[in-house]
Motif scaffolding. Structure first.
Motif, PDB file in Angstrom:
ATOM      1  N   UNK A 191      -2.426  -9.812   4.362  1.00 12.02           N
ATOM      2  CA  UNK A 191      -1.323  -9.792   3.756  1.00 12.02           C
ATOM      3  C   UNK A 191      -0.472  -8.521   4.220  1.00 12.02           C
ATOM      4  N   UNK A 192      -1.000  -7.447   3.822  1.00 15.01           N
ATOM      5  CA  UNK A 192      -0.445  -6.040   4.194  1.00 15.01           C
ATOM      6  C   UNK A 192      -0.135  -5.895   5.600  1.00 15.01           C
ATOM      7  N   UNK A 193      -1.192  -6.190   6.549  1.00 17.86           N
ATOM      8  CA  UNK A 193      -1.021  -6.077   7.945  1.00 17.86           C
ATOM      9  C   UNK A 193       0.323  -6.922   8.356  1.00 17.86           C
ATOM     10  N   UNK A 194       0.407  -8.300   7.954  1.00 16.85           N
ATOM     11  CA  UNK A 194       1.246  -9.099   8.295  1.00 16.85           C
ATOM     12  C   UNK A 194       3.003  -8.449   7.827  1.00 16.85           C
ATOM     13  N   UNK A 195       3.122  -7.934   6.646  1.00 18.92           N
ATOM     14  CA  UNK A 195       4.132  -7.232   6.265  1.00 18.92           C
ATOM     15  C   UNK A 195       4.571  -6.061   7.111  1.00 18.92           C
ATOM     16  N   UNK A 196       3.405  -5.565   7.559  1.00 12.45           N
ATOM     17  CA  UNK A 196       3.746  -4.196   8.268  1.00 12.45           C
ATOM     18  C   UNK A 196       4.333  -4.616   9.551  1.00 12.45           C
ATOM     19  N   UNK A 197       3.792  -5.606  10.081  1.00 10.01           N
ATOM     20  CA  UNK A 197       4.177  -6.060  11.596  1.00 10.01           C
ATOM     21  C   UNK A 197       5.586  -6.551  11.470  1.00 10.01           C
ATOM     22  N   UNK A 198       6.137  -6.820  10.046  1.00 12.03           N
ATOM     23  CA  UNK A 198       7.525  -7.171   9.864  1.00 12.03           C
ATOM     24  C   UNK A 198       8.480  -6.040  10.061  1.00 12.03           C
ATOM     25  N   UNK A 199       7.863  -4.773   9.799  1.00 11.91           N
ATOM     26  CA  UNK A 199       8.571  -3.827   9.587  1.00 11.91           C
ATOM     27  C   UNK A 199       8.864  -3.397   8.136  1.00 11.91           C
ATOM     28  N   UNK A 200       8.053  -3.611   7.539  1.00 12.18           N
ATOM     29  CA  UNK A 200       8.236  -3.271   6.117  1.00 12.18           C
ATOM     30  C   UNK A 200       7.680  -1.773   5.564  1.00 12.18           C
ATOM     31  N   UNK A 201       8.201  -1.321   4.593  1.00 15.51           N
ATOM     32  CA  UNK A 201       7.374  -0.035   4.175  1.00 15.51           C
ATOM     33  C   UNK A 201       6.505  -0.316   3.242  1.00 15.51           C
ATOM     34  N   UNK A 202       5.635   0.714   2.699  1.00 17.19           N
ATOM     35  CA  UNK A 202       4.682   0.732   1.735  1.00 17.19           C
ATOM     36  C   UNK A 202       5.492   0.274   0.379  1.00 17.19           C
ATOM     37  N   UNK A 203       6.692   0.799   0.138  1.00 16.68           N
ATOM     38  CA  UNK A 203       7.163   0.432  -1.030  1.00 16.68           C
ATOM     39  C   UNK A 203       7.551  -1.041  -1.134  1.00 16.68           C
ATOM     40  N   UNK A 204       8.170  -1.540  -0.111  1.00 16.41           N
ATOM     41  CA  UNK A 204       8.687  -3.007  -0.022  1.00 16.41           C
ATOM     42  C   UNK A 204       7.358  -3.952   0.008  1.00 16.41           C
ATOM     43  N   UNK A 208       6.493  -6.880  -2.947  1.00 16.52           N
ATOM     44  CA  UNK A 208       5.881  -8.153  -2.562  1.00 16.52           C
ATOM     45  C   UNK A 208       4.742  -8.824  -3.117  1.00 16.52           C
ATOM     46  N   UNK A 209       3.823  -7.726  -3.091  1.00 13.23           N
ATOM     47  CA  UNK A 209       2.183  -8.107  -3.422  1.00 13.23           C
ATOM     48  C   UNK A 209       1.959  -7.862  -5.003  1.00 13.23           C
ATOM     49  N   UNK A 210       3.204  -7.160  -5.626  1.00  7.17           N
ATOM     50  CA  UNK A 210       2.966  -6.985  -7.010  1.00  7.17           C
ATOM     51  C   UNK A 210       1.816  -5.822  -7.346  1.00  7.17           C
ATOM     52  N   UNK A 211       1.682  -4.744  -6.336  1.00  8.97           N
ATOM     53  CA  UNK A 211       0.606  -3.816  -6.472  1.00  8.97           C
ATOM     54  C   UNK A 211       1.466  -2.426  -6.127  1.00  8.97           C
ATOM     55  N   UNK A 212       0.758  -1.413  -6.642  1.00 12.91           N
ATOM     56  CA  UNK A 212       1.278   0.084  -6.500  1.00 12.91           C
ATOM     57  C   UNK A 212       1.329   0.560  -4.882  1.00 12.91           C
ATOM     58  N   UNK A 213       2.174   1.482  -4.808  1.00 12.41           N
ATOM     59  CA  UNK A 213       2.430   2.089  -3.456  1.00 12.41           C
ATOM     60  C   UNK A 213       1.121   2.953  -2.959  1.00 12.41           C
ATOM     61  N   UNK A 214       0.142   3.251  -3.861  1.00  5.03           N
ATOM     62  CA  UNK A 214      -0.997   3.938  -3.576  1.00  5.03           C
ATOM     63  C   UNK A 214      -1.899   2.785  -3.272  1.00  5.03           C
ATOM     64  N   UNK A 215      -2.015   1.657  -3.690  1.00  9.50           N
ATOM     65  CA  UNK A 215      -2.882   0.639  -3.336  1.00  9.50           C
ATOM     66  C   UNK A 215      -2.794   0.081  -1.954  1.00  9.50           C
TER      67      UNK A 215
END
Length: 246
Positions: A191-204, A208-215
């Protein structure tokens, strides 16, 4: 457009049993299109001679020797562009991507020298496998304008003829190249990989995943380690080439 010619060649490849049959028929197709020169080559590793990895090809007399002696492979804009390309592209379009490159002048001189050897323009079609960029098909010579449909068909032909010739010339290398890459991703990592490929930042991604930036960063570090990537941009590039995302 000779679309039917390209479609027919792809169908005929399934019936051809020898390298010579395939090469002769492919050269006939290129002649009909007006392409004078071509190369079907495996992707070289550092310090490997590209000509030793040639599966088939024909080039202007003397040009391969000039290309190697002047180490043009290091600055060739088409080869540098190839490393990031997902589909076929035109030679002359690559210089725009390197307009501010420190080697820009040398790139332009190489292109001028290539034109002096009747390499006025052409196209490159990358071939990817589970381990990334495996090789390419290059066609060129006279200026030939391909439609988007023809580009897509040549993309398909590049993949088919590359693997077919490799199978006929060196099945041991083929087996090595297609061996599976063991990259096991968790659902959250995917999930995180696909959002990263869409150009999203860790904060974004965290919102979406309802988890912390650190996670999110913890997931990203794990993905980067699994793919042996240098950074997040490299993560995305490798994930595309390995077929993990599309």
């Amino acid at each position: 457009m000779n679309i039917s010619l390209l479609v027919q060649f792809m169908a005929l490849m399934d019936e051809m049993k020898t390298r010579n049959e395939i090469v002769a028929e492919f050269e006939r197709v290129l002649d009909r299109y007006g392409f004078d020169f071509y190369g079907i080559v495996r992707q070289p590793k550092p310090n490997e001679d590209p000509l030793s990895l040639l599966l088939a090809g024909r080039w202007p007399e003397g040009w391969p020797e000039i290309y190697i002696s002047k180490k043009y492979v290091i600055i060739d804009p088409t080869i540098r562009y190839l490393g990031h390309a997902q589909r076929g592209f035109r030679w002359r379009d690559t210089l725009v991507a390197f307009r501010s490159d420190p080697h820009r002048k040398r790139m332009e001189r190489m292109m001028v020298e290539a034109r002096g050897h009747k390499l006025h323009d052409g196209y490159i079609f990358p071939v990817h496998g589970r381990r990334g960029l495996m090789g390419n098909l290059t066609i060129g010579g006279r200026v030939v304008d391909l439609s988007s449909v023809e580009m897509a068909l040549f993309d398909s032909i590049a993949k088919k003829i590359f693997w077919k010739l490799l199978e006929l010339t060196d099945p041991a290398i083929l087996a090595e190249l297609v061996s599976s890459v063991d990259v096991q991703m968790t659902r959250r990592e995917m999930e995180a990989l696909n959002y990263l490929a869409d150009g999203m930042t860790s904060h974004e991604i965290s919102r979406i995943l309802d988890i912390s930036n650190h996670t999110v960063d913890w997931y990203m570090n794990g993905i980067q380690e699994k793919l042996k990537a240098k950074n997040r941009h490299h993560v995305v590039a490798l994930a595309f080439r390995l077929g993990l995302i599309s």
